[in-house]
Scaffold this motif. Sequence first.
Motif, mmCIF file in Angstrom:
data_model
loop_
_atom_site.group_PDB
_atom_site.id
_atom_site.type_symbol
_atom_site.label_atom_id
_atom_site.label_comp_id
_atom_site.label_asym_id
_atom_site.label_seq_id
_atom_site.Cartn_x
_atom_site.Cartn_y
_atom_site.Cartn_z
ATOM 1 N N ARG A 389 0.820 -1.221 0.000
ATOM 2 C CA ARG A 389 0.000 0.000 0.000
ATOM 3 C C ARG A 389 0.851 1.267 0.000
ATOM 4 N NH1 ARG A 389 -2.736 -3.958 2.725
ATOM 5 N NH2 ARG A 389 -5.008 -4.069 2.321
ATOM 6 N N GLU A 415 -3.945 5.894 7.759
ATOM 7 C CA GLU A 415 -5.053 5.282 7.028
ATOM 8 C C GLU A 415 -4.636 3.958 6.391
ATOM 9 O OE1 GLU A 415 -6.956 7.791 4.212
ATOM 10 O OE2 GLU A 415 -7.246 9.449 5.615
ATOM 11 N N GLU A 419 -5.993 0.118 7.155
ATOM 12 C CA GLU A 419 -6.427 -0.804 6.104
ATOM 13 C C GLU A 419 -5.703 -2.141 6.221
ATOM 14 O OE1 GLU A 419 -5.788 0.965 2.324
ATOM 15 O OE2 GLU A 419 -7.084 2.694 2.710
#
Length: 432
Positions: A389, A415, A419
């Motif tokens: 990510r 964030e 996730e």
Amino acid sequence: MTRNQTLADRARQVMPGGVSHELRYRAPHPIYIDHALGAEKWDVEGKRYIDFKLGAASQILGNSCPEVMQAVAEQLTKTPYTGDCHALEIEWAEWIARLYPSADLVRFTGSGTESTMLALRLGRAWSGKDKVLRIDGHFHGWHDMLIKGAKPGTNTAPSLGVPTAITDLTVVAPPSVDAIAALLDQDDDIGTIFVEASGANYGSVPLPDGFLSGIRDLATTRGKVLIFDEVITGFRWAPGGRQARDGVTPDITTLAKVVTGGLPGGAICGRRDIMELLDPGKPRDGLAPPVSHKGTFNAAPMVAAGAIAAMKLLSTGDVQKQADAMAARLRDGINACFTNRGMAAVAYGDSSTCHLYFGGSSIDGLTAAQIRTVPPALVNGLRNGLLERGVDFMSFTSCVTSSAHTPELVDEAIEIFDETLGELTEAGVIAP
């Protein structure tokens, strides 16, 4: 086949495991970085990462700091290295002496590992005793003399090829002043005490309150040479390192990473009477210098130029304040993720570090072995999930920040972390 895969295939043909550092190994292959700027970096495929590894904690100014880059570039138009004395090494040493409480005299080395090797040689020479006491789980480089006890909870070297004749000279102690005092009572051959000033692995296992001042008093009363390993805490915890922030001065300090402006190299500094054992002009026992130390690239001009540029920025304390604030924001954000998901985990750390512990909401009372024992599925899942990510931690449960990090970048990383936690929970790697 991706470019990262192609490079990994080439690398495995010419390097053991395809890597030049064991911690860069990753299955099925590492990522290969092409360029970096500030708190971000991009791999050879153009993928961008928010960087919390930062050159193994060396880039507190952020990647490719313009002032450091310019200073190095200008020096390269003159010479990168000739093997001679030069004015820049003097200016660099003056900066260290100005900022570091322990720095009566300074000697430059080729790396952090070399710094700890030289410091230990000086400790043995000054004390006249061969044995060294080191703390369980603390890390002082990869060399034979201090590798025993680097893996927490063990009394052996975590590597083949290290002779027992060497490891027998290393005494591993828990981070307890009373326990260390007892070991010193039992073994008069211990002359040197080595401590990672942050606690094990840049503070993933914090030292007990009062430990540094306690070990300073103990070393003084027992006549032992006290060495602080500030390879990571140096110039990161404060312009004068952990020792300046906490007001505890060792006899010798080992430095690398930030001291060079994030370039290859290192240094040691310490008490004049001990450091003068390195002086070729002051023979002792027929030896000149009494303690031998060489090193082809010690204080290479291009490194010294970059380091001086960095010192000018680091000396104000503003760099450290920004990095500390961003680490606090990261820790708070990750802890909010844990709370919202009802997870028994905690983000913690000192200065500009962030460490993670999965298994409870506190690390109080836990040993280094307990804190750093993590299931392989969680190690790989967290590391790979974050990388996929676009977030790169220094290790699977630890990272650092820089003055180049911004609230926006940190919030983006939080964030992504959340996730990743969700993915690992769904996969059963982390209990909900």
